[in-house]
Design an enzyme around this catalytic site. Structure first.
Site, PDB file in Angstrom:
ATOM      1  CE  LYS A 184      -5.710   1.691  -0.734  1.00  0.00           C
ATOM      2  NZ  LYS A 184      -5.987   2.887  -1.529  1.00  0.00           N
ATOM      3  CE1 TYR A 208      -3.204   2.928   0.677  1.00  0.00           C
ATOM      4  CE2 TYR A 208      -3.221   2.395   3.007  1.00  0.00           C
ATOM      5  CZ  TYR A 208      -3.645   3.171   1.962  1.00  0.00           C
ATOM      6  OH  TYR A 208      -4.543   4.201   2.214  1.00  0.00           O
TER       7      TYR A 208
END
Lengths: 313, 313, 313, 313
Positions: free
Chosen positions: A171, A141
């Site tokens: 992400k 992330y």
């Protein structure tokens, strides 16, 4: 590992709270139904929107179990928890827990107190966590605005490629499109790049994005599906107008103090997730009234998610 | 609350680890004896030096219990844990635990993922934690270089004064001497200002500092007591030279990669605290040899802490 | 080069402007007399306070000539211009001009648009400028908050030592006391370190500072001479109180919008330097009235500079 | 003012230097011919690429006159100088000079030493400069990575709309696509938004960009025209591949030390612009050989600009 890549919109759900600040997990089945009714393909839980950093380890497990329960029969709905960042001991315990309760993937962000001094140290931290659940897809992330860790992700991919077999993708919650495109094209598109800036979805689509993870998909999924549809039909003028509507909606987050505004949008849909925990500031009752008027001006009701499935979506 | 202010050097201990990265609490009694032998007045545990962010909740409790055990009969030795920052639920649980096991004070730092949008939000977060143990002194830990939260502390004091009865003071790990002096003088010196930048102790003494909390007091307490002594006798030339020795020692931290170098200094004393956890980078064996030579060049052995009390300290 | 080091307070004068924004050099003789009357030892012109970046090359020359004229017979008053930063061609022309009109030294700051990629590139830029006037002392002006160039100055000293024979020292406008002390002690105190943070003079004195350059010495020199005096007599309590008065005065700069507040202080003394040029914001007339009341509350008149020499200073 | 919007690629030319660092304006006619031969529509001179900050006022005038001379009969080629930023007196003089010699537009960037405290102060600075040439289109140059001034441009447009009649648009050298799209859509597209990040042209095209200003158009214009062409034909796969080639080329700038690498690319075309002035670092001769090999690997010669017009462009 022969992984299927994700497609469509993944919401990053809010964690529902009681008025005393404790978890309100009873809401999650209705929350899940609402997401499904609006075409959402998964839930990225305990992330920024989900206040993962403000939850204890046991609370994170409880949230994960609640989502696992509602989605367990649903092969078309991904659930992926953000394990955390600073304490790898906790992250590993949560990874094993995610595996145990049948979640689909795990996510991890850069340690944000002691920041890794190099991409290699970050890759080692990822490796330590990913290796405890070698059969689960692992997503990094990338959100430098909150972690303060701003390495180019193309350098992370180069560092983990070959080192972490279950590294599935990133992400990507940042605006560096040069880096993002380089990641998309790395090793013939081996890695799954999930776009994480809802306000910039149109440019990301132009670069080939297939899946996005975002907070505004919680309450405005139809808007983004229309945007994707317009883009796919080559109607850039319509896509532009829809992206501008998304921007107008997101601009209200800034106007009303930031991330907590998202829970106010949820209230308008009829799903009361309570308030954000400290140190996040929540709206006063007066601000909520002003906010409601502003949402009318931007036509929020016309493109917002609905509790009941709209006809012809 | 009629609180006594702290005086002298408080060390921020390293958390001892086994070679597999698990806790090595058996070392703590010897660690405590060594600190005592060198005149150290307390331990600020689970802070930055103590890798609090890399410890699970239960590990933090275990560390706290180990220090509570060694110091429980010692009225002249303060033990204060850093509770954490991002998850207030955990912080409150740890505060109650600290009270239960008889620690002397608690400390809390600014949430560093979601950062408070204003001093008032930070004061509210402090208040939520401090209020669960109203009889324990509460110290805010100001370390903007790691938290990214850089409000002036004079503004925090104004916000908490009257709001948080057990707000005792600030561990001030920053170089803003204008702000620091303003805090020292606020309400006639009501709050206990603990200096947290060892490399700048001399300027802080000139502003009236009585107590300091630092990582290099773990292994070089005699140097700083000499510095304080020189300052108290008006011998600024000697104080300057001693501060420069401190700087030369601290410069090696930068040269060898940062905070993990502290555990290398501890090894030279004969207390092996193992390595720092990820994402912190540790020295290689070759680097350790080069480091040892550098410590000889700066005369580390002459001013370092000793396992046995030196004569006439 | 056998250079004498500077001592005492050097003011960084405001550049006087007419109401239409053009230069008002006619004020400079009175300005100089006022500085002298309050014991100020020199003028660092066209720096930040002097709005050098907002002046054209010819305006900078005109300002320099005006100061050269008033101080030309005064061996006890140093005049040193900041040449600039981004355009070395201009800096070299201004250095030659400074030499021609008999100024005492020159100063140069880091290029702040294209920032030097390393200390070595910064040293090369210094060298290019310093070498055109090899007989003039060259002072580097370190002010990272404005230039964005934050190298440790001890590294710059190591880079220029032996490379730039007329490198005299550094005007140090930053709070890194570890770096500052290292520079003070480098090569047995070879370089002249001028302190540039008025709000932190007391800690700098404790480190051995002999000369300071600042903007508030324009209008509050007596306060700082009292502070120095108290420090020299070992009366740290009095020094602390005086430093706090300085801080209270400087806090009003923040309250009323920053650097332009300095010209408002000058108006209170009776020297009207006009306004700051764009993009700096100036006070409104109403703000000036509120400001005046605030200056009364902090007792500004009691420690401010005076147009006529006070008795017994 | 009924302004035509710009279209296509505007190059930001390098300022040619002799080996002694003085201007080499004799090259400019050939430079202009080369740009024309590759379809370039204009020149944004004395910007970042053109080292405006490193040029004296007279040098800027000389560069402007050289470009005015070559383009004066060419109605299809825009010449626009960046006036500067910190000294508005100079900017106004350069604006009048630009008008006098018949340039097409002017550009101005945010003061980057004293930074404007608000969008309104920035708008006032723009207004002061723009108002001296009310008949010339004025473009704000937004490049926060160098100026440190990062206001949202939609807020600047709101501030100048109605205030500055000749405000034509913005050269937008930043990655905030949310802000960029908001500017594109403001007042029905009233303002001319010029894209300034060559490495992100494809996402900008998706948002409706018609004109771009960049440094790599100096030496790789054909690549970008192919990219635009692919995009206009809906061939996103080809556009993606071309953007990746652009990224590979730009990645070499980072590898070889930054902006000065651009002049090395120019040498490969056969136009020797010399070196960048200090504080910018230039390649060594050995690095240039390594760089040449790298450019072969990325196939630079296949998509680079040509001295002679290619067939069928």
């Amino acid at each position: 590992m022969n992984r299927k890549k994700l497609e469509g919109l993944i919401a990053a759900p809010f964690t529902p709270m009681q008025s005393d600040g404790s978890l309100n997990l009873a809401i999650i089945p209705a929350y899940y139904e609402m997401l499904k009714a609006n075409g959402v393909k998964g839930a990225f839980i305990c992330g920024s929107t989900g206040e993962g950093v403000s939850l204890s380890l046991n609370e994170k497990k409880a949230v994960a179990e609640a989502w696992a329960a509602v989605a367990k029969e649903d092969a078309d709905f991904i659930v992926m928890p953000l394990l955390g960042g600073t304490c790898l001991t906790d992250c590993k315990e949560l990874a094993l827990h995610a595996q145990q309760i049948g979640l689909d993937a795990i996510s991890f962000t850069a340690p944000f107190y002691f920041k890794p001094a190099s991409v290699d140290m970050l890759a080692k931290a990822c490796s330590e966590v990913a290796s405890v659940v070698p059969d689960m897809p692992f997503y990094y992330y990338h959100i430098p605005v909150l972690t303060g860790v701003g390495f180019s992700m193309i350098d992370l991919l180069k560092a983990v490629d070959g080192l972490i077999p279950n590294f599935a993708g990133i992400k990507y919650t940042h605006e560096d499109f040069m880096d993002f495109l380089s990641c998309m094209n790395f090793q013939n598109g081996k890695y799954d790049m999930l776009w994480g800036r809802d306000e910039n979805m149109l440019p990301a689509l132009a670069l080939g994005t297939k899946a996005s993870v975002g907070s505004t998909f919680n309450y405005a999924a139809p808007l983004y599906y229309q945007l994707i549809d317009a883009f796919n039909h080559g109607d850039l003028k319509a896509a532009n107008a829809l992206q501008q509507q998304s921007i107008d909606m997101i601009t209200l987050l800034g106007k009303y103090g930031g991330i907590a505004t998202g829970k106010a949008y949820m209230k308008l849909l009829g799903i009361d997730c309570g308030e954000f925990r400290l140190p996040v500031k929540n709206m006063s009752a007066e601000q909520f009234e002003a906010f409601k008027k502003d949402t009318e001006q931007i036509g929020f009701a016309e493109f917002s998610s609905r509790l009941q499935p709209a006809v012809n979506v």
